[in-house]
Enzyme design. Structure first.
Site, PDB file in Angstrom:
ATOM      1  N   GLU A 131      -1.416 -54.594  54.554  1.00 39.97           N
ATOM      2  CA  GLU A 131      -1.822 -53.684  55.421  1.00 39.97           C
ATOM      3  C   GLU A 131      -2.690 -53.891  56.459  1.00 39.97           C
ATOM      4  OE1 GLU A 131      -1.049 -53.351  52.248  1.00 39.97           O
ATOM      5  OE2 GLU A 131       0.272 -51.610  52.183  1.00 39.97           O
TER       6      GLU A 131
ATOM      7  N   HIS B 169      -3.290 -43.236  43.672  1.00 37.42           N
ATOM      8  CA  HIS B 169      -2.408 -42.984  44.334  1.00 37.42           C
ATOM      9  C   HIS B 169      -2.450 -41.401  44.646  1.00 37.42           C
ATOM     10  CE1 HIS B 169      -0.147 -46.668  43.433  1.00 37.42           C
ATOM     11  NE2 HIS B 169       0.701 -46.394  44.304  1.00 37.42           N
TER      12      HIS B 169
END
Ligand SMILES: Cc1ncc(C[n+]2csc(CCOP(=O)(O)OP(=O)(O)O)c2C)c(N)n1
Lengths: 346, 326
Positions: free
Chosen positions: B60, B129
């Site tokens: 990322e 999440h």
């Protein structure tokens, strides 16, 4: 793939490089040195604020590496960026004005010592987060490939940055996608006060490229001709084969990590620093040019006088430049103005 | 007007902008061959090829930085975060890089990048999440932050975001992808920084964005049955923020409830409440109230997850409170 440059680079470079280029490299090293000596003075006088990291001792790396580039090639560097900026073509007066926090600075006084930017000469910034600019340089190289230009990107950083995740993520992508990027590690042995032995599981920085099947080379970073030779080959390779390269330039900084540190501190001895200073890259290079009959003592003095004059002019320019106006506070936060945010005048 | 999903609206926006401008490319994990973890990039690889639809390693920070570097030289990257949870790894590049390069270069390098992907809780995905971190990004000068709630808004705003010359953080609602709405076949854009009234009403103003618009809508329907009329204002852009429609609505209703999926402490709702009391103090008949996610990491257990999220019932309760009817 790691290779090490051998001494025959000296005759090779002395033989194949135009005299004007050879002398220009000496002039640039001198200018870098004089410029930074003046920075130290200006810092003591508080004309320069913030952090100020000097490059004294490492000039051969920037000068040798940048002598191989075209003007349109891009470079990224860390916060130790004054010499890279000037050698890439920034006006020394505008660099000094930036260090003074003035409106005519290369970054309009918004960046300071650690954030010199000059799009016109291909300087994509001094960046102050260790390793944070490595993905950005990789991105400019990505764009070169996307746009099908043969522009090369050089990314400079210290050996401490190779332990940062961004370094590994970037090298992996550059190798995977064959991006025209050359990563130059200036291994001056210390990240602030931590020696490479205390921070890296392996000493050989160039060897890290093997993890990505990337070409790599170790070069004597105190030897401007060796750096020119090594980076020159990498530039050719990246232009023709799009093969990125990791170069480790072994060098040494003669000053403290930043202006707020003593020259040696607790992490290295005075003797070590004195011994390293005997390898001064400028003196060594001058010695070679002298031996080759390309310059004499007077020629050196003349170049040095020019360097000092350029620095004096830079100081006068910086002093004469106004501070940014209060209005500039809200300028250039966004490209498209809204609310209090506006664009700066060209 | 065709009725399409939020996911397809985003897909259309990407497709149209990729066609319109060769400098636009999409990059991220699984955006190509796999067609997107949430299928937002369905069939794009087929049409645009590997040069412009780029699958990346799981990196990322690295690929976001590559996008920002590419934007420095005029490309217009769209970076997909598989979910915003993983953007935490890229925050250095976004906040120390994208948000600051224009400023600290004295105006030389604008960064026309969009970073987009799903945010917020889905169903029992637990703490790592299920996060709504739009207020983290909205905090940062130099970034623009957008969070559309409907397919129409999603398409129009994504097209604007891609054309924008600044870095735009584009939050999609993970549980909104399947929701449907009318989206015109012809080209349109929605300007960044313009709020929208999602429901007209007279008794109370609800401020909600992204998935919380749905929650507010359900609450409003329930309250309507009791004769309470809610007006729902969706700012759509969280930075720049369009305060005027909220103030106008409060001038009419004199009461306000802010509904936010994120955490309460130092959240965006606190900023909005501040803006309201600064500009509409005299219009208020009750203190502004916030309904937010619970101040805890998201639990896994279904019952606890429900307790941790704003629900129509909690909005109804807050509305009663500001109407002094509890
Ligand atoms: C991510 C990050 N952590 C810590 C720092 C503080 N810091 C600034 S320079 C430096 C040492 C870096 O050394 P190196 O990369 O070898 O470069 P050199 O200073 O030797 O040129 C540190 C720890 C920082 N700027 N960024």
């Amino acid at each position: 793939m790691a290779a090490t440059t051998t001494p025959d680079h000296i005759s090779r470079q002395l033989g194949s490089t135009p005299k004007a280029t050879l002398l220009d490299m000496l002039a640039k090293m001198l200018l870098g040195r004089r410029f930074e000596e003046k920075c130290a003075e200006m810092y003591a006088l508080q004309n320069i604020g913030g952090f100020c990291h000097l490059y004294i001792g490492q000039e051969a790396v920037a000068v040798g590496a940048l002598s191989t580039l075209r003007p349109d090639d891009a470079i990224f560097t860390s916060y130790r960026d004054h010499v890279h900026a000037i050698v890439k073509g920034c006006d020394p007066g505008r660099v000094m004005a930036e260090l003074f926090g003035r409106r005519d600075g290369v970054s309009k006084g918004k960046g300071g010592s650690m954030h010199l930017f000059d799009r016109q000469v291909g300087l994509y910034g001094g960046h102050a987060i260790v390793g944070g600019h490595i993905p950005l340089a990789t991105g400019v190289a990505f764009a070169s490939k996307y746009q099908q230009t043969d522009r090369v990107t050089l990314c400079f950083f210290g050996e401490a940055a190779v332990n940062i995740g961004a370094f590994h993520e970037s090298l992996n992508m550059a190798a995977l996608w064959k991006l025209p990027c050359i990563y130059i590690v200036e291994n001056n042995r210390y990240g602030m006060g931590t020696s490479i032995e205390r921070a890296s599981a392996i000493y050989d920085v160039a060897a890290r490229a093997s993890a990505y099947d990337m070409a790599s080379e170790t070069v004597d970073g105190m030897d401007v001709l060796a750096v020119r030779d090594c980076v020159g080959r990498a530039v050719e390779r990246v232009r023709s084969e799009h093969a990125p390269t990791l170069i480790e330039a072994r060098c040494y900084r003669f000053m403290g990590h930043s202006m707020s540190d003593p020259v040696h501190g607790h992490y290295r001895t005075k003797e070590e620093v004195e011994e390293q200073k005997l390898q001064d890259p400028i003196k060594a290079y001058f010695g070679r040019l002298l031996a080759a009959g390309l310059i004499d003592q007077n020629g050196l003095l003349e170049l040095d006088r020019e360097a000092r004059e350029t620095v004096e002019r830079a100081i006068r320019f910086a002093e004469a430049s106004p501070e940014p106006s209060a209005d500039d506070l809200y300028a250039d936060v966004y490209a498209e103005p809204y609310g209090p945010f506006r664009k700066s005048e060209a | 007007m065709p009725l399409i999903t939020y996911r397809d609206a985003l897909n259309q926006a990407l497709r149209e902008e990729l066609r319109r401008d060769p400098n636009v490319f999409l990059m991220g994990e699984e955006v190509g061959v796999y067609q997107g973890a949430y299928k937002v990039s369905k069939d794009l690889l087929q049409e645009f090829g590997e040069r412009r639809i780029i699958d990346t390693p799981i990196t990322e920070e690295g690929f976001t930085g590559v996008g920002i570097g590419a934007a420095m030289v005029g490309l217009r990257p769209v970076i997909e975060m598989m979910t915003w949870n993983f953007s935490l790894l890229a925050m250095d590049q976004i906040i120390n890089g994208a948000a600051k390069l224009l400023y600290m270069s004295g105006g030389q390098f604008s960064i026309p990048i969009v970073v987009r992907g799903p945010g917020g809780a889905a169903h029992q995905l637990a703490a790592q999440h299920s996060q709504s971190i739009e207020s983290w990004y909205a905090h940062v000068p130099g970034l623009k932050v957008v969070a559309p709630s409907t397919p129409y808004d999603a398409k129009g705003l994504l097209k604007s975001a891609i054309r924008d010359n600044d870095p735009v953080i584009f939050f999609e609602g993970e549980t909104l992808y399947g929701s449907k709405g009318e989206v015109p076949a012809e080209e349109y854009t929605i300007p960044i920084g313009v709020a929208d009234i999602k429901r007209q009403g007279t008794d109370v103003t609800l401020v909600a964005w992204s998935k919380m618009v749905m929650v507010a809508m359900k609450a409003a329907e329930q309250l309507a049955a009791e004769g309470i009329s809610c007006e729902i204002v969706d700012p759509r852009s969280l930075r720049p923020f369009d305060n005027a429609p909220i103030l106008a609505s409060i001038a009419k209703t004199n009461r306000c409830v802010i509904v936010e999926e994120g955490w309460p402490y130092a959240g965006l709702g606190a900023q909005i409440a501040y803006q309201i009391q600064q500009s509409a103090f005299d219009d208020l008949d009750a203190p502004v109230t916030r309904v937010t996610g619970a101040d805890v990491p998201m639990p896994y257990a279904r019952n606890l997850e429900h307790l941790a999220m704003p629900s129509p019932a909690s909005v109804v309760a807050a509305v009663r409170e500001v109407l002094y009817r509890s």
